[in-house]
Design an enzyme around this catalytic site. Structure first.
Site, PDB file in Angstrom:
ATOM      1  N   SER A  48       1.051  -1.739  -0.028  1.00 14.03           N
ATOM      2  CA  SER A  48      -0.094  -0.051  -0.185  1.00 14.03           C
ATOM      3  C   SER A  48       0.980   0.964  -0.135  1.00 14.03           C
ATOM      4  CB  SER A  48      -0.977  -0.097   1.135  1.00 14.03           C
ATOM      5  OG  SER A  48      -0.430  -0.221   2.418  1.00 14.03           O
ATOM      6  N   GLY A  85      -2.173  -4.515   0.770  1.00 16.19           N
ATOM      7  CA  GLY A  85      -2.218  -5.893   2.355  1.00 16.19           C
ATOM      8  C   GLY A  85      -1.477  -6.378   1.185  1.00 16.19           C
ATOM      9  N   ASN A 113       3.990  -5.455   5.506  1.00 18.66           N
ATOM     10  CA  ASN A 113       2.473  -6.336   6.004  1.00 18.66           C
ATOM     11  C   ASN A 113       3.070  -7.375   6.746  1.00 18.66           C
ATOM     12  OD1 ASN A 113       0.392  -4.877   4.802  1.00 18.66           O
ATOM     13  ND2 ASN A 113       0.886  -4.648   3.304  1.00 18.66           N
ATOM     14  N   ASP A 202      -4.703   6.359   9.917  1.00 15.63           N
ATOM     15  CA  ASP A 202      -3.906   5.670  10.179  1.00 15.63           C
ATOM     16  C   ASP A 202      -3.333   5.537  11.713  1.00 15.63           C
ATOM     17  OD1 ASP A 202      -2.528   5.479   8.210  1.00 15.63           O
ATOM     18  OD2 ASP A 202      -4.309   4.031   7.256  1.00 15.63           O
ATOM     19  N   HIS A 205      -0.079   5.275   7.071  1.00 16.73           N
ATOM     20  CA  HIS A 205      -0.027   5.647   5.640  1.00 16.73           C
ATOM     21  C   HIS A 205       0.221   7.100   5.516  1.00 16.73           C
ATOM     22  CE1 HIS A 205      -1.967   2.274   5.209  1.00 16.73           C
ATOM     23  NE2 HIS A 205      -1.678   1.833   4.383  1.00 16.73           N
TER      24      HIS A 205
END
Length: 231
Positions: A48, A85, A113, A202, A205
Protein backbone atom coordinates in the site's frame (compact mmCIF):
# COMPACT_ATOMS: atom_id res chain seq x y z
CA UNK A 1 24.15 2.26 -44.88
CA UNK A 2 27.36 0.25 -44.42
CA UNK A 3 26.76 -1.69 -47.66
CA UNK A 4 26.14 1.55 -49.58
CA UNK A 5 29.39 3.10 -48.31
CA UNK A 6 31.33 -0.03 -49.26
CA UNK A 7 29.86 -0.07 -52.78
CA UNK A 8 30.62 3.62 -53.36
CA UNK A 9 34.23 3.30 -52.21
CA UNK A 10 34.85 0.35 -54.56
CA UNK A 11 33.47 2.19 -57.61
CA UNK A 12 36.41 4.62 -58.12
CA UNK A 13 36.74 8.33 -57.35
CA UNK A 14 36.89 9.63 -60.93
CA UNK A 15 33.53 8.33 -62.15
CA UNK A 16 31.72 8.36 -58.80
CA UNK A 17 32.80 11.76 -57.48
CA UNK A 18 29.24 13.03 -57.12
CA UNK A 19 28.12 9.85 -55.42
CA UNK A 20 31.07 10.04 -53.01
CA UNK A 21 30.12 13.60 -52.07
CA UNK A 22 26.60 12.41 -51.35
CA UNK A 23 27.97 9.54 -49.28
CA UNK A 24 30.23 11.85 -47.27
CA UNK A 25 27.32 14.20 -46.64
CA UNK A 26 25.05 11.36 -45.52
CA UNK A 27 27.73 9.95 -43.21
CA UNK A 28 28.35 13.36 -41.67
CA UNK A 29 24.63 13.84 -41.16
CA UNK A 30 24.33 10.52 -39.36
CA UNK A 31 27.26 11.32 -37.11
CA UNK A 32 25.86 14.75 -36.30
CA UNK A 33 22.38 13.48 -35.42
CA UNK A 34 22.10 12.56 -31.71
CA UNK A 35 20.73 9.12 -30.95
CA UNK A 36 17.66 9.33 -28.74
CA UNK A 37 18.10 7.48 -25.46
CA UNK A 38 15.49 4.89 -24.58
CA UNK A 39 13.30 5.56 -21.58
CA UNK A 40 14.22 3.32 -18.66
CA UNK A 41 11.19 1.38 -17.42
CA UNK A 42 11.26 0.84 -13.67
CA UNK A 43 8.65 -1.40 -12.02
CA UNK A 44 7.88 -0.51 -8.39
CA UNK A 45 6.86 -3.77 -6.67
CA UNK A 46 5.32 -3.05 -3.30
CA UNK A 47 2.33 -2.85 -1.02
CA UNK A 48 0.00 0.00 0.00
CA UNK A 49 2.92 2.39 0.54
CA UNK A 50 3.83 1.98 -3.12
CA UNK A 51 0.22 1.81 -4.32
CA UNK A 52 -0.67 5.17 -2.72
CA UNK A 53 -3.35 3.90 -0.34
CA UNK A 54 -5.80 6.56 0.85
CA UNK A 55 -4.59 9.24 -1.57
CA UNK A 56 -5.85 10.63 -4.87
CA UNK A 57 -4.07 8.93 -7.73
CA UNK A 58 -1.84 11.92 -8.47
CA UNK A 59 -0.58 12.16 -4.88
CA UNK A 60 0.70 8.62 -4.34
CA UNK A 61 4.32 7.51 -4.21
CA UNK A 62 4.68 6.53 -7.87
CA UNK A 63 3.10 9.68 -9.41
CA UNK A 64 5.09 11.95 -7.10
CA UNK A 65 8.29 10.03 -7.82
CA UNK A 66 7.58 10.27 -11.56
CA UNK A 67 7.07 14.04 -11.26
CA UNK A 68 10.32 14.35 -9.27
CA UNK A 69 12.29 12.42 -11.89
CA UNK A 70 10.73 14.44 -14.71
CA UNK A 71 11.73 17.66 -12.96
CA UNK A 72 15.29 16.33 -12.62
CA UNK A 73 15.41 15.52 -16.33
CA UNK A 74 15.68 11.76 -15.75
CA UNK A 75 14.32 9.74 -18.67
CA UNK A 76 12.50 7.01 -16.75
CA UNK A 77 8.99 5.62 -16.49
CA UNK A 78 7.90 4.33 -13.08
CA UNK A 79 5.25 1.61 -13.24
CA UNK A 80 3.05 1.18 -10.18
CA UNK A 81 3.03 -2.50 -9.17
CA UNK A 82 1.94 -1.81 -5.61
CA UNK A 83 -0.94 -3.84 -4.17
CA UNK A 84 -2.43 -2.86 -0.83
CA UNK A 85 -2.22 -5.61 1.75
CA UNK A 86 0.50 -7.51 -0.08
CA UNK A 87 3.11 -9.41 1.90
CA UNK A 88 6.50 -10.49 0.60
CA UNK A 89 4.83 -13.77 -0.34
CA UNK A 90 2.19 -11.91 -2.34
CA UNK A 91 4.84 -9.89 -4.15
CA UNK A 92 6.70 -13.07 -5.02
CA UNK A 93 3.51 -14.76 -6.26
CA UNK A 94 2.74 -11.98 -8.75
CA UNK A 95 6.32 -11.26 -9.76
CA UNK A 96 5.93 -13.16 -13.04
CA UNK A 97 3.38 -10.77 -14.49
CA UNK A 98 4.84 -7.66 -12.84
CA UNK A 99 8.28 -8.35 -14.32
CA UNK A 100 7.44 -8.18 -18.02
CA UNK A 101 9.86 -8.18 -20.94
CA UNK A 102 9.95 -4.37 -21.06
CA UNK A 103 11.21 -4.00 -17.49
CA UNK A 104 14.69 -2.47 -17.18
CA UNK A 105 14.95 -2.15 -13.39
CA UNK A 106 12.88 -2.78 -10.27
CA UNK A 107 12.13 -1.13 -6.95
CA UNK A 108 11.22 -3.71 -4.29
CA UNK A 109 9.45 -2.26 -1.25
CA UNK A 110 7.78 -5.08 0.64
CA UNK A 111 7.62 -6.27 4.22
CA UNK A 112 5.24 -3.88 5.97
CA UNK A 113 2.37 -6.35 6.01
CA UNK A 114 4.70 -9.13 7.14
CA UNK A 115 5.41 -6.91 10.15
CA UNK A 116 1.73 -6.20 10.80
CA UNK A 117 1.04 -9.94 10.79
CA UNK A 118 4.08 -10.79 12.88
CA UNK A 119 5.40 -13.21 10.28
CA UNK A 120 8.81 -14.76 11.03
CA UNK A 121 11.62 -12.64 9.54
CA UNK A 122 13.17 -15.81 8.10
CA UNK A 123 10.03 -16.30 5.95
CA UNK A 124 10.10 -12.70 4.75
CA UNK A 125 13.79 -13.00 3.97
CA UNK A 126 13.27 -16.15 1.91
CA UNK A 127 10.56 -14.44 -0.13
CA UNK A 128 12.65 -11.34 -0.77
CA UNK A 129 15.63 -13.48 -1.73
CA UNK A 130 13.47 -15.40 -4.20
CA UNK A 131 12.38 -12.09 -5.75
CA UNK A 132 15.97 -10.88 -6.05
CA UNK A 133 17.04 -14.21 -7.45
CA UNK A 134 14.57 -13.88 -10.30
CA UNK A 135 15.05 -10.17 -10.98
CA UNK A 136 18.81 -9.89 -10.60
CA UNK A 137 20.03 -13.47 -10.78
CA UNK A 138 17.97 -14.65 -13.76
CA UNK A 139 17.14 -11.41 -15.57
CA UNK A 140 20.26 -9.46 -14.64
CA UNK A 141 18.27 -6.34 -13.77
CA UNK A 142 19.30 -3.77 -11.15
CA UNK A 143 17.19 -3.48 -8.02
CA UNK A 144 16.59 -0.83 -5.37
CA UNK A 145 15.57 -2.64 -2.18
CA UNK A 146 13.65 -0.42 0.25
CA UNK A 147 13.37 -1.66 3.81
CA UNK A 148 11.33 -0.89 6.90
CA UNK A 149 12.22 -0.77 10.57
CA UNK A 150 10.52 -3.30 12.85
CA UNK A 151 8.88 -2.02 16.04
CA UNK A 152 10.13 -3.24 19.38
CA UNK A 153 6.90 -4.91 20.45
CA UNK A 154 7.90 -8.24 18.89
CA UNK A 155 11.07 -8.34 20.96
CA UNK A 156 14.67 -7.37 20.39
CA UNK A 157 15.60 -10.57 18.54
CA UNK A 158 12.75 -10.23 16.06
CA UNK A 159 13.56 -6.56 15.52
CA UNK A 160 17.24 -7.20 14.90
CA UNK A 161 16.57 -10.10 12.52
CA UNK A 162 13.97 -8.19 10.51
CA UNK A 163 15.99 -4.99 10.24
CA UNK A 164 19.12 -6.88 9.15
CA UNK A 165 17.55 -8.76 6.25
CA UNK A 166 17.36 -5.75 3.93
CA UNK A 167 21.02 -4.65 4.05
CA UNK A 168 22.15 -8.29 4.07
CA UNK A 169 20.18 -9.13 0.94
CA UNK A 170 21.20 -5.90 -0.78
CA UNK A 171 24.85 -6.76 -0.21
CA UNK A 172 24.35 -10.36 -1.35
CA UNK A 173 22.64 -9.37 -4.61
CA UNK A 174 24.50 -6.11 -5.26
CA UNK A 175 21.26 -4.14 -4.96
CA UNK A 176 20.92 -0.50 -4.08
CA UNK A 177 19.39 -0.06 -0.65
CA UNK A 178 17.32 2.40 1.39
CA UNK A 179 17.06 1.59 5.09
CA UNK A 180 13.44 2.56 5.62
CA UNK A 181 10.61 3.68 3.37
CA UNK A 182 9.28 5.93 6.14
CA UNK A 183 12.56 6.81 7.82
CA UNK A 184 12.90 10.25 6.24
CA UNK A 185 9.71 11.43 7.95
CA UNK A 186 11.27 11.34 11.41
CA UNK A 187 14.38 13.07 10.08
CA UNK A 188 12.17 16.03 9.30
CA UNK A 189 10.43 16.19 12.70
CA UNK A 190 10.10 14.44 16.04
CA UNK A 191 7.96 11.30 16.00
CA UNK A 192 4.72 12.82 17.31
CA UNK A 193 5.08 15.88 15.09
CA UNK A 194 5.90 13.71 12.07
CA UNK A 195 2.76 11.67 12.63
CA UNK A 196 0.65 14.81 12.78
CA UNK A 197 2.25 16.47 9.76
CA UNK A 198 3.01 13.58 7.45
CA UNK A 199 0.70 10.65 8.19
CA UNK A 200 -2.89 9.87 7.37
CA UNK A 201 -5.27 9.39 10.34
CA UNK A 202 -4.53 5.64 10.39
CA UNK A 203 -0.97 6.40 11.49
CA UNK A 204 0.40 3.87 8.98
CA UNK A 205 0.26 5.53 5.57
CA UNK A 206 1.80 8.87 4.61
CA UNK A 207 -0.30 11.77 3.40
CA UNK A 208 0.54 13.84 0.32
CA UNK A 209 3.16 15.92 2.14
CA UNK A 210 4.65 12.81 3.71
CA UNK A 211 4.99 11.18 0.32
CA UNK A 212 6.72 14.32 -0.92
CA UNK A 213 9.32 14.03 1.85
CA UNK A 214 9.81 10.33 1.09
CA UNK A 215 10.25 10.95 -2.63
CA UNK A 216 12.82 13.70 -1.99
CA UNK A 217 14.83 11.24 0.13
CA UNK A 218 14.49 8.18 -2.14
CA UNK A 219 14.62 9.99 -5.49
CA UNK A 220 18.43 10.19 -5.71
CA UNK A 221 18.69 6.44 -5.14
CA UNK A 222 16.19 5.90 -7.95
CA UNK A 223 18.41 8.02 -10.20
CA UNK A 224 21.29 5.66 -9.33
CA UNK A 225 19.04 2.73 -10.21
CA UNK A 226 18.18 4.27 -13.59
CA UNK A 227 21.88 4.82 -14.25
CA UNK A 228 22.53 1.13 -13.64
CA UNK A 229 19.83 0.03 -16.08
CA UNK A 230 20.45 -1.02 -19.66
CA UNK A 231 17.25 -0.26 -21.60
Amino acid sequence: MGQFLGWAAASGYGTMRGANKAVHFAAALLLATPVAAETVRVVALGDSLTAGYGLPESEGFVPQLQAWLDAEGVDAEIVNAGVSGDTTAGGLARLGWSLDAETDAMIVALGGNDLLRGLPPAVSRDNLEAILSQVTGERGLPVLLIGLEAPGNYGADYQAEFDAMYPDLAAEWDALHVDSFLGSLTEEAALDEARARYMQPDGIHPNRDGVGVIVAAIGPRVVELVDRADP
